[in-house]
Scaffold this motif. Structure first.
Motif, PDB file in Angstrom:
ATOM      1  N   UNK A  65      57.641  -2.014  61.173  1.00 51.43           N
ATOM      2  CA  UNK A  65      57.140  -0.649  61.371  1.00 51.43           C
ATOM      3  C   UNK A  65      58.093   0.127  62.269  1.00 51.43           C
ATOM      4  N   UNK A  66      58.470  -0.503  63.369  1.00 54.50           N
ATOM      5  CA  UNK A  66      59.383   0.153  64.309  1.00 54.50           C
ATOM      6  C   UNK A  66      60.700   0.514  63.626  1.00 54.50           C
ATOM      7  N   UNK A  67      61.291  -0.423  62.901  1.00 55.44           N
ATOM      8  CA  UNK A  67      62.626  -0.193  62.338  1.00 55.44           C
ATOM      9  C   UNK A  67      62.620   0.858  61.232  1.00 55.44           C
ATOM     10  N   UNK A  68      61.605   0.852  60.389  1.00 54.21           N
ATOM     11  CA  UNK A  68      61.609   1.763  59.242  1.00 54.21           C
ATOM     12  C   UNK A  68      61.006   3.129  59.558  1.00 54.21           C
ATOM     13  N   UNK A  69      60.047   3.183  60.469  1.00 46.67           N
ATOM     14  CA  UNK A  69      59.357   4.451  60.744  1.00 46.67           C
ATOM     15  C   UNK A  69      60.042   5.276  61.819  1.00 46.67           C
ATOM     16  N   UNK A  70      60.845   4.646  62.672  1.00 45.73           N
ATOM     17  CA  UNK A  70      61.409   5.368  63.811  1.00 45.73           C
ATOM     18  C   UNK A  70      62.363   6.488  63.387  1.00 45.73           C
ATOM     19  N   UNK A  72      62.212   8.229  60.603  1.00 46.53           N
ATOM     20  CA  UNK A  72      61.582   9.144  59.637  1.00 46.53           C
ATOM     21  C   UNK A  72      61.042  10.363  60.392  1.00 46.53           C
ATOM     22  N   UNK A  73      61.376  11.554  59.907  1.00 48.79           N
ATOM     23  CA  UNK A  73      60.963  12.782  60.586  1.00 48.79           C
ATOM     24  C   UNK A  73      59.577  13.254  60.155  1.00 48.79           C
ATOM     25  N   UNK A  74      59.261  13.090  58.878  1.00 49.36           N
ATOM     26  CA  UNK A  74      57.972  13.573  58.369  1.00 49.36           C
ATOM     27  C   UNK A  74      56.874  12.554  58.642  1.00 49.36           C
ATOM     28  N   UNK A  75      55.697  13.056  59.013  1.00 49.95           N
ATOM     29  CA  UNK A  75      54.576  12.167  59.309  1.00 49.95           C
ATOM     30  C   UNK A  75      54.140  11.405  58.066  1.00 49.95           C
ATOM     31  N   UNK A  76      54.325  12.015  56.888  1.00 54.98           N
ATOM     32  CA  UNK A  76      53.945  11.344  55.643  1.00 54.98           C
ATOM     33  C   UNK A  76      54.770  10.072  55.438  1.00 54.98           C
ATOM     34  N   UNK A  77      56.039  10.138  55.806  1.00 58.33           N
ATOM     35  CA  UNK A  77      56.898   8.957  55.663  1.00 58.33           C
ATOM     36  C   UNK A  77      56.514   7.871  56.667  1.00 58.33           C
ATOM     37  N   UNK A  78      56.157   8.275  57.879  1.00 57.39           N
ATOM     38  CA  UNK A  78      55.704   7.298  58.876  1.00 57.39           C
ATOM     39  C   UNK A  78      54.393   6.662  58.437  1.00 57.39           C
ATOM     40  N   UNK A  79      53.516   7.461  57.819  1.00 59.21           N
ATOM     41  CA  UNK A  79      52.211   6.958  57.358  1.00 59.21           C
ATOM     42  C   UNK A  79      52.366   5.788  56.395  1.00 59.21           C
ATOM     43  N   UNK A  80      53.364   5.868  55.534  1.00 63.86           N
ATOM     44  CA  UNK A  80      53.561   4.811  54.539  1.00 63.86           C
ATOM     45  C   UNK A  80      53.762   3.449  55.199  1.00 63.86           C
ATOM     46  N   UNK A  81      54.621   3.416  56.205  1.00 64.39           N
ATOM     47  CA  UNK A  81      54.944   2.143  56.851  1.00 64.39           C
ATOM     48  C   UNK A  81      53.841   1.692  57.805  1.00 64.39           C
ATOM     49  N   UNK A 199      48.499   5.855  51.184  1.00 61.53           N
ATOM     50  CA  UNK A 199      49.907   5.597  51.504  1.00 61.53           C
ATOM     51  C   UNK A 199      50.276   4.118  51.384  1.00 61.53           C
ATOM     52  N   UNK A 200      49.257   3.265  51.289  1.00 62.14           N
ATOM     53  CA  UNK A 200      49.536   1.827  51.140  1.00 62.14           C
ATOM     54  C   UNK A 200      50.273   1.587  49.824  1.00 62.14           C
ATOM     55  N   UNK A 201      51.386   0.886  49.909  1.00 62.27           N
ATOM     56  CA  UNK A 201      52.234   0.690  48.736  1.00 62.27           C
ATOM     57  C   UNK A 201      52.778  -0.729  48.705  1.00 62.27           C
ATOM     58  N   UNK A 202      52.665  -1.371  47.542  1.00 60.28           N
ATOM     59  CA  UNK A 202      53.218  -2.715  47.409  1.00 60.28           C
ATOM     60  C   UNK A 202      54.747  -2.689  47.403  1.00 60.28           C
ATOM     61  N   UNK A 203      55.307  -1.548  47.024  1.00 64.12           N
ATOM     62  CA  UNK A 203      56.761  -1.392  47.122  1.00 64.12           C
ATOM     63  C   UNK A 203      57.199  -1.426  48.577  1.00 64.12           C
ATOM     64  N   UNK A 204      56.422  -0.734  49.442  1.00 64.00           N
ATOM     65  CA  UNK A 204      56.696  -0.738  50.880  1.00 64.00           C
ATOM     66  C   UNK A 204      56.467  -2.127  51.446  1.00 64.00           C
ATOM     67  N   UNK A 205      55.436  -2.825  50.936  1.00 67.17           N
ATOM     68  CA  UNK A 205      55.171  -4.192  51.382  1.00 67.17           C
ATOM     69  C   UNK A 205      56.401  -5.059  51.151  1.00 67.17           C
ATOM     70  N   UNK A 206      56.967  -4.975  49.958  1.00 65.10           N
ATOM     71  CA  UNK A 206      58.153  -5.775  49.628  1.00 65.10           C
ATOM     72  C   UNK A 206      59.331  -5.413  50.541  1.00 65.10           C
ATOM     73  N   UNK A 207      59.494  -4.116  50.782  1.00 62.09           N
ATOM     74  CA  UNK A 207      60.597  -3.657  51.623  1.00 62.09           C
ATOM     75  C   UNK A 207      60.443  -4.168  53.056  1.00 62.09           C
ATOM     76  N   UNK A 208      59.215  -4.069  53.580  1.00 62.33           N
ATOM     77  CA  UNK A 208      58.968  -4.494  54.956  1.00 62.33           C
ATOM     78  C   UNK A 208      59.076  -6.012  55.102  1.00 62.33           C
ATOM     79  N   UNK A 209      58.521  -6.739  54.134  1.00 62.85           N
ATOM     80  CA  UNK A 209      58.556  -8.205  54.206  1.00 62.85           C
ATOM     81  C   UNK A 209      59.988  -8.715  54.059  1.00 62.85           C
TER      82      UNK A 209
END
Length: 465
Positions: A65-70, A72-81, A199-209
């Motif tokens: 969360x820290x690495x991918x959301x930090x 990101x400027x838009x709150x929508x992008x932070x919401x995803x992670x 905003x929950x996304x399995x694509x994001x899950x794969x990216x984060x994992x």
């Protein structure tokens, strides 16, 4: 050279860390007096299990969360992670809690429910801290730590001292204390605005994992390095030796906690500078500054070693003075390891972090098992510093391969020589007169090495007057 918030962030985190560690140190004698040796030992074991389970359950999601959301400027992008990270933690927590409840039904384990509450509290705390760092609210990070520590102190005092709940009381007290700190984080940053089910996304899950999975063995390896020594001591040397080693580890551990603060703020700065043309120049500057600061503080601790064990600690723990200098020195290498690790995280090279730490953990265990019968507690101390040196050197080599170079300045070499002198004196000298001279020398060197900080401190004092 670009300005960064490294110093500001480190100071903000240091305030919270120093306060929480100080409160913890003050409360330990009380907790140990209120609880039986068996209960306190069991609590320490349960806390160890929680620390082991967290990276598995969260999939090290806090770091992702820290690495991918930090950045990101838009709150929508932070919401995803943030939403996805929360979902991973929630699903895995429900599964592990179900397993623990089954164990309770089968075995009748009396502490299952308190253990679940403590686990949930620490898991949610770990998640929220990742979020707080990702949105750059480090003041709230420090404040929540202070509130949690005060909450733990009060809750444990009430449940254990007043209501005599023993082990159950201290487990619940810690859980409630963490929950209080989490309430501060949730309300202060309006955490709910970062949660959006869509905003929950399995694509994001794969990216984060994919990013965080290598961090799991990294976290487990650090757990092994920190715990294996005590396990080996208990098995081969007994409980009394464990007590001596624990005393020798207290001051180095406190110092390590302070430098962990730098590591947290450094990760943010390293990410901000990853694309900067002056990146290597700044990395090298921080590299030398960190070495000098570590040498000044750890050197000061070495100069105090004689006085602490001669006049402060109980005579029963006097032998700990021989292991403390080694463990203090391991703090230097451990802190440099975190510095290099922060750069690797900024490069999204978490696999290298995991591999290097695993190698260090293996070395730690091997040295413990091979040498502890022959050299006793020296094996535990030497295994710790050896593991940290190995990880530090490997990460340095890996970064050199990424075209990131660090130039060791002459002043750093001079200060390192000064530190080696104090280290040798810890073993070569047992004289009060010489120890006083070394203490004065260490104070002078601290002022010389940190002259800018000392000058600013006295300036502030004059302004206040």
């Amino acid at each position: 050279m670009e300005k960064t918030n490294l110093a500001k962030n480190t100071i903000l985190l240091s305030i919270g860390t120093v306060m929480t560690k100080s409160i913890n140190l003050l409360m330990i004698p009380l907790f140990s007096a209120w609880l039986s040796t068996e209960d306190y030992g069991m609590f320490d074991l349960l806390v160890t299990y929680v620390s082991l389970l967290i990276p598995f359950i969260t999939m090290s999601g806090s770091d992702a969360i820290f690495r991918f959301a930090i950045d990101k400027d838009k709150i929508e992008d932070k919401q995803k992670y943030i939403t996805t990270g929360f979902g991973i933690t929630l699903i895995n927590t429900a599964a592990i809690c179900g397993v623990i409840l089954i164990i309770r039904l089968v075995t009748g384990w009396a502490y299952a429910i308190p253990f679940i509450l403590l686990l949930i509290a620490e898991l949610f705390n770990n998640h929220l801290q990742g979020v707080i760092r990702a949105i750059r609210r480090l003041t709230i990070y420090s404040l929540s730590n202070i509130i949690s520590t005060l909450g733990i102190s009060v809750c444990v005092s009430i449940l254990v001292w007043k209501y005599q709940l023993g082990l159950t009381g201290i487990i619940l007290g810690y859980a409630w204390g963490y929950f209080l700190g989490e309430i501060v984080m949730v309300v202060s940053v309006r955490y709910w605005k970062y949660l959006k089910p869509d905003s929950f996304s399995f694509t994001i899950v794969k990216e984060m994992v994919k990013y965080s999975f290598p961090l799991i063995p990294n976290n487990i390896s650090w757990w092994i390095i920190n715990v294996s020594d005590r396990t080996a001591i208990h098995l081969f040397l007994g409980a009394a030796a464990n007590g001596i080693y624990a005393i020798s580890y207290k001051i180095p551990n406190f110092c390590a906690s302070i430098f962990n603060v730098f590591s947290i703020s450094w990760q943010e700065t390293a990410i901000d500078l990853i694309d900067s043309k002056e990146r290597n120049q700044y990395y090298s500057y921080v590299y030398n500054s960190l070495i000098c600061t570590l040498v000044s503080l750890c050197g000061g601790l070495l100069s105090l070693n004689y006085f602490l064990f001669q006049y402060i600690f109980d005579i029963r723990y006097y032998d700990a003075k021989y292991y403390s200098p080694i463990l203090i020195s391991s703090v230097i290498f451990g802190s440099m390891t975190q510095y290099f690790g922060g750069i690797q995280i900024s490069l999204k090279r978490t696999k290298e972090n995991g591999v290097t730490t695993m190698i260090g953990a293996v070395a730690n265990v091997v040295i413990d098992l091979v040498l502890i019968k022959y050299i006793g507690l020296y094996a535990a101390a030497l295994s710790t510093i050896t593991a940290n040196i190995i990880v530090c050197v490997l990460r340095y080599i890996w970064l050199h391969g990424e075209n990131i170079h660090f130039k060791l300045e002459k002043r750093s070499l001079f200060f390192i020589s000064y530190y080696i002198y104090l280290f040798v004196m810890c073993y070569a000298c047992n004289s009060l007169k010489v120890s006083v001279i070394n203490l004065i020398f260490a104070c002078i060197m601290f002022c010389v090495i940190n002259k800018d900080f000392v000058a600013k401190f006295f300036y502030k004092v004059r302004v206040i007057k």
